[in-house]
Scaffold this motif. Structure first.
Motif, PDB file in Angstrom:
ATOM      1  N   HIS A 194       0.828  -1.216   0.000  1.00  0.00           N
ATOM      2  CA  HIS A 194       0.000   0.000   0.000  1.00  0.00           C
ATOM      3  C   HIS A 194       0.866   1.271   0.000  1.00  0.00           C
ATOM      4  O   HIS A 194       0.558   2.250  -0.664  1.00  0.00           O
ATOM      5  CB  HIS A 194      -0.897   0.004   1.243  1.00  0.00           C
ATOM      6  N   GLU A 195       1.979   1.236   0.743  1.00  0.00           N
ATOM      7  CA  GLU A 195       2.848   2.429   0.789  1.00  0.00           C
ATOM      8  C   GLU A 195       3.573   2.629  -0.551  1.00  0.00           C
ATOM      9  O   GLU A 195       3.812   3.748  -0.993  1.00  0.00           O
ATOM     10  CB  GLU A 195       3.902   2.266   1.890  1.00  0.00           C
ATOM     11  N   ASP A 196       3.940   1.497  -1.236  1.00  0.00           N
ATOM     12  CA  ASP A 196       4.684   1.617  -2.513  1.00  0.00           C
ATOM     13  C   ASP A 196       3.890   2.356  -3.579  1.00  0.00           C
ATOM     14  O   ASP A 196       4.421   3.182  -4.306  1.00  0.00           O
ATOM     15  CB  ASP A 196       5.008   0.208  -3.052  1.00  0.00           C
ATOM     16  N   LEU A 197       2.573   2.011  -3.631  1.00  0.00           N
ATOM     17  CA  LEU A 197       1.776   2.623  -4.708  1.00  0.00           C
ATOM     18  C   LEU A 197       1.855   4.149  -4.723  1.00  0.00           C
ATOM     19  O   LEU A 197       2.251   4.744  -5.705  1.00  0.00           O
ATOM     20  CB  LEU A 197       0.317   2.148  -4.609  1.00  0.00           C
ATOM     21  N   PRO A 198       1.492   4.778  -3.555  1.00  0.00           N
ATOM     22  CA  PRO A 198       1.569   6.248  -3.615  1.00  0.00           C
ATOM     23  C   PRO A 198       3.003   6.723  -3.890  1.00  0.00           C
ATOM     24  O   PRO A 198       3.212   7.712  -4.598  1.00  0.00           O
ATOM     25  CB  PRO A 198       1.122   6.705  -2.245  1.00  0.00           C
ATOM     26  N   ARG A 199       4.031   5.967  -3.372  1.00  0.00           N
ATOM     27  CA  ARG A 199       5.409   6.392  -3.600  1.00  0.00           C
ATOM     28  C   ARG A 199       5.734   6.347  -5.084  1.00  0.00           C
ATOM     29  O   ARG A 199       6.361   7.248  -5.624  1.00  0.00           O
ATOM     30  CB  ARG A 199       6.385   5.490  -2.838  1.00  0.00           C
ATOM     31  N   LYS A 200       5.258   5.257  -5.745  1.00  0.00           N
ATOM     32  CA  LYS A 200       5.488   5.125  -7.175  1.00  0.00           C
ATOM     33  C   LYS A 200       4.858   6.302  -7.915  1.00  0.00           C
ATOM     34  O   LYS A 200       5.468   6.905  -8.786  1.00  0.00           O
ATOM     35  CB  LYS A 200       4.897   3.800  -7.691  1.00  0.00           C
ATOM     36  N   GLN A 201       3.597   6.564  -7.457  1.00  0.00           N
ATOM     37  CA  GLN A 201       2.914   7.700  -8.091  1.00  0.00           C
ATOM     38  C   GLN A 201       3.667   8.992  -7.847  1.00  0.00           C
ATOM     39  O   GLN A 201       3.830   9.823  -8.743  1.00  0.00           O
ATOM     40  CB  GLN A 201       1.478   7.840  -7.544  1.00  0.00           C
ATOM     41  N   ARG A 202       4.171   9.146  -6.569  1.00  0.00           N
ATOM     42  CA  ARG A 202       4.910  10.357  -6.238  1.00  0.00           C
ATOM     43  C   ARG A 202       6.138  10.462  -7.112  1.00  0.00           C
ATOM     44  O   ARG A 202       6.448  11.527  -7.648  1.00  0.00           O
ATOM     45  CB  ARG A 202       5.330  10.342  -4.766  1.00  0.00           C
ATOM     46  N   ARG A 203       6.816   9.335  -7.299  1.00  0.00           N
ATOM     47  CA  ARG A 203       8.032   9.341  -8.114  1.00  0.00           C
ATOM     48  C   ARG A 203       7.725   9.730  -9.555  1.00  0.00           C
ATOM     49  O   ARG A 203       8.402  10.536 -10.163  1.00  0.00           O
ATOM     50  CB  ARG A 203       8.701   7.968  -8.078  1.00  0.00           C
ATOM     51  N   GLU A 204       6.631   9.141 -10.079  1.00  0.00           N
ATOM     52  CA  GLU A 204       6.247   9.440 -11.461  1.00  0.00           C
ATOM     53  C   GLU A 204       5.926  10.915 -11.609  1.00  0.00           C
ATOM     54  O   GLU A 204       6.345  11.578 -12.560  1.00  0.00           O
ATOM     55  CB  GLU A 204       4.999   8.608 -11.856  1.00  0.00           C
ATOM     56  N   ARG A 205       5.187  11.438 -10.593  1.00  0.00           N
ATOM     57  CA  ARG A 205       4.800  12.836 -10.642  1.00  0.00           C
ATOM     58  C   ARG A 205       6.043  13.733 -10.570  1.00  0.00           C
ATOM     59  O   ARG A 205       6.183  14.679 -11.320  1.00  0.00           O
ATOM     60  CB  ARG A 205       3.853  13.172  -9.485  1.00  0.00           C
TER      61      ARG A 205
END
Lengths: 280, 162
Positions: free
Chosen positions: A12-23
């Protein structure tokens, strides 16, 4: 088999981090692009500036260069240069009969009417360019007679145009018109600088060898000469002449036709036309 | 104005300029009088001392500039060609301005052909400068037999023979 609970939490924590990284990556990329565009824009402005600077310098160079060739060094009378001019003109015209506006043998089979404005630079170019050869070969040879007529083009003020032309015609009354106009053309000043003053005209007359100044001054006021200037203007209009120099060429006593030379400084086209008419 | 419209506009102007410059060059070398509605004005200008620069007829110089610009417009569009066109049209414009100055203040006669060419370059120069400063079109210039698709946020031009 399902994953242990703590590993599920990591997902669950990875998903937003991935999104944050992409952003973050997208933002960085946008900033880079904006910076690149800004740099590109500045580079182009610089390049434009350089081109403009080069163009301006180029035009200044052209202005100066053409200004010099067009600026005629005024030859003042009573200078060594003027004496050279007078000497040269004397040699050119020596022994050739003059009568009023005409230069050459009255029996010459071919007549050339030369319409000019004494202040016109192209007429000057012709007078010191092609004309001397024509005089040496065809006029001296008895084939050609040249008549000088006037057409106002370069001279701004009609009064000045009349004054200078009357001065030339008055010299013609003493059969020295061609000495006068040759001197005038040789000693032209900068076009439109208002150099043709009474003093200038007097200066030209003084350089015409053997001219009776008192007689000349009196003749300048002659009605007959003023009428001649009018007739020239009318004849030019009738023949459709608009610029100077303009030429009418033909058998003496016959119909004179508009003649357009291929050069004002080389006599070739004149010679060819004159020879053809002389043999006709 | 789209890149394509800009190119078409510039091409139309260039063709008009080519026509005028060709005619004036021909007139100069044939030694004939140019067609003129303003009396002998055109002839006076065309035979003046200012009609040649270092022995080269000014009309020929104009023709060369128009031909170069036309060549650039026919070829592919990129930063270099946009720069070259900007430079050429600026040179053409500046030179026309100088010649117009000579017509007005030295020859005192206007040649309508020269004036038309000057007007064309006056229109082309700012358009070329703008096109150069704008840079690459966001929508690429599509030639015949091509189509554009979006791929990963970029415009890609595909040719039919791919």
């Amino acid at each position: 088999m399902s994953r242990p609970a703590h590993l599920l939490e990591h997902d669950h924590e990875d998903l937003p981090r991935k999104q944050r990284r992409e952003r973050a990556r997208a933002e960085r990329k946008a900033l880079e692009q904006a910076a690149a565009t800004g740099v590109a824009r500045r580079t182009r402005m610089t390049q434009l500036g350089i081109v403009l600077a080069v163009v301006v310098v180029g035009i200044v160079v052209v202005l100066l260069a053409s200004g010099e060739s067009a600026t005629i060094k005024r030859i003042a009378p009573e200078t060594a240069a003027a004496r050279n001019v007078t000497h040269g003109i004397g040699k050119l015209l020596a022994g050739i009969p003059q009568s009023g506006t005409a230069l050459g043998q009255p029996t010459a089979p071919v007549t050339l009417q030369y319409y000019g404005d004494l202040e016109c630079p192209v007429c000057r170019a012709f007078t010191i360019g092609a004309l001397p050869s024509i005089i040496q070969k065809d006029v001296r040879g008895g084939e050609l007679r040249v008549e000088y007529h006037s057409l106002q083009t370069a001279t701004r003020e009609p009064e000045v145009f009349n004054s200078q032309q009357l001065a030339a015609l008055a010299a013609g009354k003493q059969d020295k018109m061609w000495n006068f106009i040759e001197t005038f053309y040789h000693e032209q000043g900068e076009e439109d600088s208002g150099y043709v003053t009474e003093s200038y005209i007097q200066g030209i007359a003084r350089q015409v060898h053997g001219l009776n100044i008192a007689q000349w001054t009196s003749d300048r006021g002659e009605d007959a000469l003023a009428n001649q200037v009018q007739r020239d203007a009318q004849a030019a209009s009738n023949a459709g002449l608009e610029g100077t120099p303009a030429f009418l060429l033909g058998r003496s006593g016959g119909t004179l036709r508009r003649f357009q030379p291929s050069s004002y400084t080389e006599p070739g086209s004149f010679e060819a036309a004159i020879d053809k008419l002389a043999k006709a | 104005m789209s890149a394509r419209t800009l190119r078409i506009t510039l091409t139309v102007f260039t063709l008009a300029g080519l026509g005028i410059a060709s005619y004036l060059t021909y007139v100069h070398y044939a030694g004939i009088k140019p067609v003129c509605t303003a009396g002998g004005s055109c002839e006076k200008v065309q035979t003046s001392v200012y009609s040649e620069l270092a022995g080269v007829p000014v009309a020929l110089l104009g023709l060369l500039i128009y031909m170069a610009v036309f060549g650039l417009l026919l070829g592919p569009e990129n930063e270099s060609t946009r720069f070259a066109m900007m430079a050429l049209t600026l040179v053409g414009f500046a030179f026309s301005a100088y010649l117009t100055y000579r017509e007005l203040f030295s020859i005192h006669a206007i040649c309508e052909w020269c004036a038309s060419s000057a007007a064309i370059l006056t229109l082309m120069a700012p358009l070329s400068v703008w096109r150069f400063l704008r840079g690459a079109p966001s929508r690429p210039v599509i030639g015949p037999g091509q189509r554009s698709v979006e791929s990963r946020g970029q415009s890609v031009v595909l040719s039919n023979n791919l």
